[in-house]
Design a protein around this motif. Structure first.
Motif, PDB file in Angstrom:
ATOM      1  N   THR A 241      -2.693  50.575  37.550  1.00  0.00           N
ATOM      2  CA  THR A 241      -2.438  51.972  37.215  1.00  0.00           C
ATOM      3  C   THR A 241      -3.571  52.494  36.334  1.00  0.00           C
ATOM      4  N   PRO A 242      -4.059  53.720  36.568  1.00  0.00           N
ATOM      5  CA  PRO A 242      -5.112  54.242  35.689  1.00  0.00           C
ATOM      6  C   PRO A 242      -4.739  54.077  34.217  1.00  0.00           C
ATOM      7  N   GLY A 243      -5.681  53.573  33.450  1.00  0.00           N
ATOM      8  CA  GLY A 243      -5.430  53.208  32.066  1.00  0.00           C
ATOM      9  C   GLY A 243      -5.337  51.719  31.859  1.00  0.00           C
ATOM     10  N   PHE A 244      -5.312  50.945  32.973  1.00  0.00           N
ATOM     11  CA  PHE A 244      -5.198  49.493  32.799  1.00  0.00           C
ATOM     12  C   PHE A 244      -6.497  48.888  32.282  1.00  0.00           C
ATOM     13  N   VAL A 245      -7.612  49.600  32.444  1.00  0.00           N
ATOM     14  CA  VAL A 245      -8.889  49.175  31.877  1.00  0.00           C
ATOM     15  C   VAL A 245      -9.208  50.076  30.685  1.00  0.00           C
ATOM     16  N   THR A 246      -9.610  49.474  29.588  1.00  0.00           N
ATOM     17  CA  THR A 246     -10.018  50.248  28.413  1.00  0.00           C
ATOM     18  C   THR A 246     -11.500  49.985  28.143  1.00  0.00           C
ATOM     19  N   ALA A 247     -12.163  50.965  27.542  1.00  0.00           N
ATOM     20  CA  ALA A 247     -13.603  50.838  27.335  1.00  0.00           C
ATOM     21  C   ALA A 247     -14.024  51.463  26.021  1.00  0.00           C
ATOM     22  N   GLY A 248     -14.877  50.757  25.305  1.00  0.00           N
ATOM     23  CA  GLY A 248     -15.610  51.281  24.176  1.00  0.00           C
ATOM     24  C   GLY A 248     -17.078  51.328  24.540  1.00  0.00           C
ATOM     25  N   PRO A 249     -17.961  51.666  23.620  1.00  0.00           N
ATOM     26  CA  PRO A 249     -19.384  51.740  23.956  1.00  0.00           C
ATOM     27  C   PRO A 249     -19.975  50.431  24.463  1.00  0.00           C
ATOM     28  N   ARG A 250     -19.472  49.291  23.964  1.00  0.00           N
ATOM     29  CA  ARG A 250     -20.065  48.010  24.335  1.00  0.00           C
ATOM     30  C   ARG A 250     -19.040  46.990  24.839  1.00  0.00           C
ATOM     31  N   ARG A 251     -17.780  47.371  24.971  1.00  0.00           N
ATOM     32  CA  ARG A 251     -16.764  46.411  25.422  1.00  0.00           C
ATOM     33  C   ARG A 251     -15.796  47.066  26.395  1.00  0.00           C
TER      34      ARG A 251
ATOM     35  N   THR B 158     -23.460  66.398  56.299  1.00  0.00           N
ATOM     36  CA  THR B 158     -24.394  65.551  55.569  1.00  0.00           C
ATOM     37  C   THR B 158     -24.004  65.439  54.108  1.00  0.00           C
ATOM     38  N   ARG B 159     -24.274  64.285  53.523  1.00  0.00           N
ATOM     39  CA  ARG B 159     -23.971  64.011  52.128  1.00  0.00           C
ATOM     40  C   ARG B 159     -25.267  63.902  51.335  1.00  0.00           C
ATOM     41  N   PRO B 160     -25.225  64.166  50.035  1.00  0.00           N
ATOM     42  CA  PRO B 160     -26.442  64.036  49.230  1.00  0.00           C
ATOM     43  C   PRO B 160     -26.972  62.610  49.268  1.00  0.00           C
ATOM     44  N   ALA B 161     -28.293  62.486  49.211  1.00  0.00           N
ATOM     45  CA  ALA B 161     -28.908  61.170  49.156  1.00  0.00           C
ATOM     46  C   ALA B 161     -28.620  60.537  47.803  1.00  0.00           C
ATOM     47  N   PRO B 162     -28.646  59.207  47.724  1.00  0.00           N
ATOM     48  CA  PRO B 162     -28.442  58.556  46.425  1.00  0.00           C
ATOM     49  C   PRO B 162     -29.428  59.057  45.379  1.00  0.00           C
ATOM     50  N   GLY B 163     -28.931  59.254  44.169  1.00  0.00           N
ATOM     51  CA  GLY B 163     -29.771  59.738  43.090  1.00  0.00           C
ATOM     52  C   GLY B 163     -30.554  58.617  42.431  1.00  0.00           C
ATOM     53  N   ARG B 164     -31.346  59.002  41.445  1.00  0.00           N
ATOM     54  CA  ARG B 164     -32.123  58.023  40.691  1.00  0.00           C
ATOM     55  C   ARG B 164     -31.195  57.238  39.782  1.00  0.00           C
ATOM     56  N   ALA B 165     -31.443  55.945  39.657  1.00  0.00           N
ATOM     57  CA  ALA B 165     -30.608  55.100  38.805  1.00  0.00           C
ATOM     58  C   ALA B 165     -30.811  55.471  37.340  1.00  0.00           C
ATOM     59  N   GLU B 166     -29.720  55.752  36.658  1.00  0.00           N
ATOM     60  CA  GLU B 166     -29.740  56.025  35.222  1.00  0.00           C
ATOM     61  C   GLU B 166     -29.290  54.755  34.513  1.00  0.00           C
ATOM     62  N   THR B 167     -30.090  54.265  33.586  1.00  0.00           N
ATOM     63  CA  THR B 167     -29.815  52.969  32.972  1.00  0.00           C
ATOM     64  C   THR B 167     -29.624  53.098  31.466  1.00  0.00           C
ATOM     65  N   GLY B 168     -28.985  52.097  30.888  1.00  0.00           N
ATOM     66  CA  GLY B 168     -28.779  52.045  29.445  1.00  0.00           C
ATOM     67  C   GLY B 168     -28.176  50.718  29.056  1.00  0.00           C
ATOM     68  N   ASP B 169     -27.865  50.583  27.775  1.00  0.00           N
ATOM     69  CA  ASP B 169     -27.221  49.342  27.312  1.00  0.00           C
ATOM     70  C   ASP B 169     -25.898  49.600  26.612  1.00  0.00           C
ATOM     71  N   THR B 170     -25.440  50.856  26.637  1.00  0.00           N
ATOM     72  CA  THR B 170     -24.110  51.200  26.136  1.00  0.00           C
ATOM     73  C   THR B 170     -23.471  52.194  27.091  1.00  0.00           C
ATOM     74  N   LEU B 171     -22.159  52.327  27.006  1.00  0.00           N
ATOM     75  CA  LEU B 171     -21.422  53.261  27.841  1.00  0.00           C
ATOM     76  C   LEU B 171     -21.324  54.614  27.142  1.00  0.00           C
ATOM     77  N   SER B 172     -21.671  55.675  27.862  1.00  0.00           N
ATOM     78  CA  SER B 172     -21.530  57.028  27.323  1.00  0.00           C
ATOM     79  C   SER B 172     -20.061  57.421  27.297  1.00  0.00           C
ATOM     80  N   ALA B 173     -19.771  58.534  26.644  1.00  0.00           N
ATOM     81  CA  ALA B 173     -18.388  59.024  26.603  1.00  0.00           C
ATOM     82  C   ALA B 173     -17.880  59.318  28.010  1.00  0.00           C
ATOM     83  N   ALA B 174     -18.729  59.897  28.863  1.00  0.00           N
ATOM     84  CA  ALA B 174     -18.312  60.204  30.234  1.00  0.00           C
ATOM     85  C   ALA B 174     -18.055  58.920  31.020  1.00  0.00           C
ATOM     86  N   GLN B 175     -18.875  57.912  30.815  1.00  0.00           N
ATOM     87  CA  GLN B 175     -18.671  56.646  31.512  1.00  0.00           C
ATOM     88  C   GLN B 175     -17.419  55.936  31.021  1.00  0.00           C
TER      89      GLN B 175
END
Length: 318
Positions: free
Chosen positions: A205-215, A159-176
């Motif tokens: 290849t990993p690294g082909f997408v780049t991300a900042g907090p809002r872009r 068995t796998r864990p059930a889906p968690g609660r949706a965490e929302t925001g308007d910017t990307l965290s460092a982990a994201q």
């Protein structure tokens, strides 16, 4: 797909890129799910979706199930025995019917089929009516092996864990941002008022997408020259992105607006890039364990360009 098969956005992008011709892209494809496609879809464990929420925002999502959860009913219709998980932005998007784009990707074989049309929620599933169906090439699809067993044969210990609660925001965290920066795959949803919704795959290849907090930014590589996604963005910059944690089943969904940067100098600095797409983040949804499937990477796509030139002094192609 609705309305005329002619797609003004696709034609505009093809002309700018110096590719294609007036009959290239959307006009080439019908609303028929041919038997080979139907057989392929019936064996899939996941589908990636694109659609609009109640506010009109575009999101990319996914549904999963046992092999056979996608059932072709006739040459134009599918019954999908699954719906987006609770908290997913598209959870209620099809309650009264609406445009949907779908892409089925089989990582083991790198096959994919793309379908656009309309979907209607029925209990815990979706009825889909095709407007456009096409097979896509295997470019940039990483090979993966499914680790967990079929739900039909799973034991209590599987068995796998059930889906968690949706965490929302308007910017990307460092982990994201790290999640995005190490991704080798994502999915993009787009929409044309005259042609409906679309869902498509992007890989590299990993690294082909780049991300900042809002872009978020990524290179556009050589493809089939249809420019279905960029054609939609030419007409409507709203779009949605989905990043999947293949090993843990977590999903990261973004909605916002995208633009194409045609600057050849920027593209020349990144191997394989023809142009760049810049995506401005408006909303973020993260759901832990949204998918019960677990995948192991077995081989990167042979089509993936590197993310940097071999050496600082290496001559770059002009």
């Amino acid at each position: 797909m609705t309305g005329s098969p002619y797609h003004e956005g696709e034609q505009a992008v093809q002309r700018r890129a110096g590719e294609g011709h007036p009959g290239w892209g959307t006009p080439m494809f019908r609303d028929v799910i041919e038997p080979p496609f139907a057989h392929f879809l019936a064996g899939q464990r996941m589908l990636f979706l694109g659609g609009q929420d109640a506010t009109g925002a575009l999101w990319a999502s996914m549904v999963t199930g046992d092999a056979g959860f996608v059932s072709p009913l006739d040459p134009h219709t599918l019954l999908i025995a699954a719906a987006p998980v609770p908290g997913d932005p598209l959870e209620h998007a099809f309650d009264t019917g609406g445009p949907v784009g779908m892409v089925a990707v089989e990582p083991r074989t790198t096959r994919r089929v793309r379908l656009n049309g309309v979907a209607l929620r029925e209990a815990e599933g979706l009825y889909f009516r095709a407007g456009q169906v096409l097979g896509n090439c295997p470019k940039y699809i990483q090979r993966r092996t499914l680790l967990d067993p079929s739900p039909a044969t799973a034991t209590a210990g599987d068995t796998r864990p059930a889906p968690g609660r949706a965490e929302t925001g308007d910017t990307l965290s460092a982990a994201q941002r790290h999640w995005i920066a190490t991704a080798d795959t994502f999915f993009i949803a787009s929409h044309s008022p005259a042609h409906g919704a679309d869902a498509s795959h992007r890989g590299g290849t990993p690294g082909f997408v780049t991300a900042g907090p809002r872009r978020v930014s990524w290179p556009d590589y050589v493809g089939n020259s249809f420019y279905m996604t960029l054609g939609n963005l030419h007409l409507n910059p709203a779009c949605g992105l989905l990043f999947l944690d293949w090993e843990a089943g977590h999903t990261l969904q973004l909605t916002g607006r995208a633009s194409v940067d045609w600057d050849p100098r920027r593209a020349a600095a990144f191997p394989g890039a023809l142009k760049f797409v810049d995506f401005d983040v408006e909303r973020v949804v993260e759901i832990r364990h949204a998918s019960p499937l677990r995948w192991e990477l077995t081989a990167p796509s042979v089509f993936n360009p590197p993310t940097e030139w071999p050496s600082r002094g290496a001559r770059q192609p002009g």
